[in-house]
Design an enzyme around this catalytic site. Structure first.
Site, PDB file in Angstrom:
ATOM      1  N   TYR A 146       0.823  -1.220   0.000  1.00 17.84           N
ATOM      2  CA  TYR A 146       0.000   0.000   0.000  1.00 17.84           C
ATOM      3  C   TYR A 146       0.858   1.271   0.000  1.00 17.84           C
ATOM      4  O   TYR A 146       0.669   2.150  -0.860  1.00 17.84           O
ATOM      5  CB  TYR A 146      -0.975  -0.035   1.184  1.00 17.84           C
ATOM      6  CG  TYR A 146      -1.957   1.103   1.203  1.00 17.84           C
ATOM      7  CD1 TYR A 146      -3.122   1.068   0.439  1.00 17.84           C
ATOM      8  CD2 TYR A 146      -1.726   2.226   1.984  1.00 17.84           C
ATOM      9  CE1 TYR A 146      -4.024   2.128   0.455  1.00 17.84           C
ATOM     10  CE2 TYR A 146      -2.617   3.277   2.008  1.00 17.84           C
ATOM     11  CZ  TYR A 146      -3.771   3.222   1.241  1.00 17.84           C
ATOM     12  OH  TYR A 146      -4.654   4.272   1.263  1.00 17.84           O
TER      13      TYR A 146
HETATM   14  N1  NAP Z   1     -10.072   5.545   3.587  1.00 18.35           N
HETATM   15  C1  NAP Z   1      -8.956   6.063   4.051  1.00 18.35           C
HETATM   16  O1  NAP Z   1      -8.760   6.190   5.271  1.00 18.35           O
HETATM   17  C2  NAP Z   1      -7.900   6.516   3.102  1.00 18.35           C
HETATM   18  C3  NAP Z   1      -6.781   7.200   3.612  1.00 18.35           C
HETATM   19  C4  NAP Z   1      -5.812   7.643   2.748  1.00 18.35           C
HETATM   20  C5  NAP Z   1      -5.945   7.392   1.388  1.00 18.35           C
HETATM   21  N2  NAP Z   1      -7.028   6.717   0.921  1.00 18.35           N
HETATM   22  C6  NAP Z   1      -7.119   6.477  -0.525  1.00 18.35           C
HETATM   23  O2  NAP Z   1      -8.397   6.792  -0.993  1.00 18.35           O
HETATM   24  C7  NAP Z   1      -8.642   6.071  -2.214  1.00 18.35           C
HETATM   25  C8  NAP Z   1     -10.044   5.575  -2.205  1.00 18.35           C
HETATM   26  O3  NAP Z   1     -10.172   4.602  -1.195  1.00 18.35           O
HETATM   27  P1  NAP Z   1     -11.437   4.488  -0.279  1.00 18.35           P
HETATM   28  O4  NAP Z   1     -11.041   4.837   1.099  1.00 18.35           O
HETATM   29  O5  NAP Z   1     -12.591   5.194  -0.908  1.00 18.35           O
HETATM   30  O6  NAP Z   1     -11.616   2.913  -0.295  1.00 18.35           O
HETATM   31  P2  NAP Z   1     -12.795   1.998  -0.859  1.00 18.35           P
HETATM   32  O7  NAP Z   1     -14.105   2.473  -0.379  1.00 18.35           O
HETATM   33  O8  NAP Z   1     -12.367   0.604  -0.534  1.00 18.35           O
HETATM   34  O9  NAP Z   1     -12.740   2.262  -2.413  1.00 18.35           O
HETATM   35  C9  NAP Z   1     -11.719   1.715  -3.220  1.00 18.35           C
HETATM   36  C10 NAP Z   1     -12.208   1.751  -4.637  1.00 18.35           C
HETATM   37  O10 NAP Z   1     -11.172   1.247  -5.474  1.00 18.35           O
HETATM   38  C11 NAP Z   1     -11.774   0.356  -6.384  1.00 18.35           C
HETATM   39  N3  NAP Z   1     -10.775  -0.626  -6.788  1.00 18.35           N
HETATM   40  C12 NAP Z   1     -10.069  -1.445  -6.010  1.00 18.35           C
HETATM   41  N4  NAP Z   1      -9.256  -2.211  -6.744  1.00 18.35           N
HETATM   42  C13 NAP Z   1      -9.460  -1.853  -8.019  1.00 18.35           C
HETATM   43  C14 NAP Z   1      -8.918  -2.278  -9.251  1.00 18.35           C
HETATM   44  N5  NAP Z   1      -7.983  -3.212  -9.313  1.00 18.35           N
HETATM   45  N6  NAP Z   1      -9.348  -1.667 -10.382  1.00 18.35           N
HETATM   46  C15 NAP Z   1     -10.275  -0.703 -10.331  1.00 18.35           C
HETATM   47  N7  NAP Z   1     -10.835  -0.259  -9.185  1.00 18.35           N
HETATM   48  C16 NAP Z   1     -10.419  -0.835  -8.046  1.00 18.35           C
HETATM   49  C17 NAP Z   1     -12.928  -0.279  -5.636  1.00 18.35           C
HETATM   50  O11 NAP Z   1     -13.854  -0.767  -6.552  1.00 18.35           O
HETATM   51  P3  NAP Z   1     -14.999  -1.841  -6.097  1.00 18.35           P
HETATM   52  O12 NAP Z   1     -15.900  -1.167  -5.160  1.00 18.35           O
HETATM   53  O13 NAP Z   1     -15.615  -2.204  -7.407  1.00 18.35           O
HETATM   54  O14 NAP Z   1     -14.233  -2.961  -5.454  1.00 18.35           O
HETATM   55  C18 NAP Z   1     -13.457   0.915  -4.858  1.00 18.35           C
HETATM   56  O15 NAP Z   1     -14.371   1.664  -5.630  1.00 18.35           O
HETATM   57  C19 NAP Z   1      -7.573   4.982  -2.285  1.00 18.35           C
HETATM   58  O16 NAP Z   1      -6.626   5.352  -3.267  1.00 18.35           O
HETATM   59  C20 NAP Z   1      -6.921   5.021  -0.899  1.00 18.35           C
HETATM   60  O17 NAP Z   1      -5.558   4.702  -0.976  1.00 18.35           O
HETATM   61  C21 NAP Z   1      -8.005   6.284   1.740  1.00 18.35           C
END
Ligand code: NAP
Length: 117
Positions: free
Chosen positions: A42
């Site tokens: 990650y």
């Molecule tokens: N949540 C946090 O605390 C946090 C903190 C820092 C950074 N981030 C960043 O925020 C971003 C969004 O994450 P989130 O928190 O919203 O998590 P999330 O709700 O788990 O969303 C992740 C998304 O990525 C999609 N995805 C995963 N693998 C994929 C692939 N191989 N190809 C295409 N799409 C894919 C998933 O699609 P499906 O739903 O279809 O599986 C989902 O829509 C990420 O880049 C993460 O690193 C999050």
């Protein structure tokens, strides 16, 4: 793939949703929360997002291309254990998505300002 569409915009913007876990500065600073994070894939992928942001921002100076850290947010990625709701995590993303043509490019920020690369 999106480049032709972006180039048709009067204020083209790309927001790369990165993570503070991709910060080499934080990962090497014992005073930060990120330092103790144990995973490999990650943080490495977030660091790659940051480098892609820098390279694209240089290659396309007419497009605002920035990386953001949304903060620890309650989403599927962490089993909804994040410390803030999605609306709050989205704030910096929306702010950077609304930049005008005079806005910054090639930056890495969270809601409080610039992060160490
Ligand atoms: N949540 C946090 O605390 C946090 C903190 C820092 C950074 N981030 C960043 O925020 C971003 C969004 O994450 P989130 O928190 O919203 O998590 P999330 O709700 O788990 O969303 C992740 C998304 O990525 C999609 N995805 C995963 N693998 C994929 C692939 N191989 N190809 C295409 N799409 C894919 C998933 O699609 P499906 O739903 O279809 O599986 C989902 O829509 C990420 O880049 C993460 O690193 C999050």
């Amino acid at each position: 793939m999106f480049l032709p569409l972006l180039q048709r915009s009067s204020a083209p913007v790309v927001v790369n949703v990165s993570s503070a876990l991709g910060s080499l500065g934080r990962m090497t600073d014992q005073e930060t929360r990120q330092y103790a994070y144990r995973g490999m894939a990650y943080p490495a992928s977030a660091a790659a997002v940051n480098m892609v942001t820098i390279k694209y921002a240089k290659a396309f100076p007419g497009i605002r291309i920035n990386a953001v850290e949304p903060g620890y947010t309650r989403t599927d990625i962490n089993g909804r254990r994040g410390g803030q709701p999605v609306e709050q995590g989205a704030e910096i993303i929306v702010r950077m998505a609304r930049l005008g043509t005079d806005g910054p490019t090639g930056t890495y920020t969270d809601i409080d300002g610039p992060l160490a690369w």
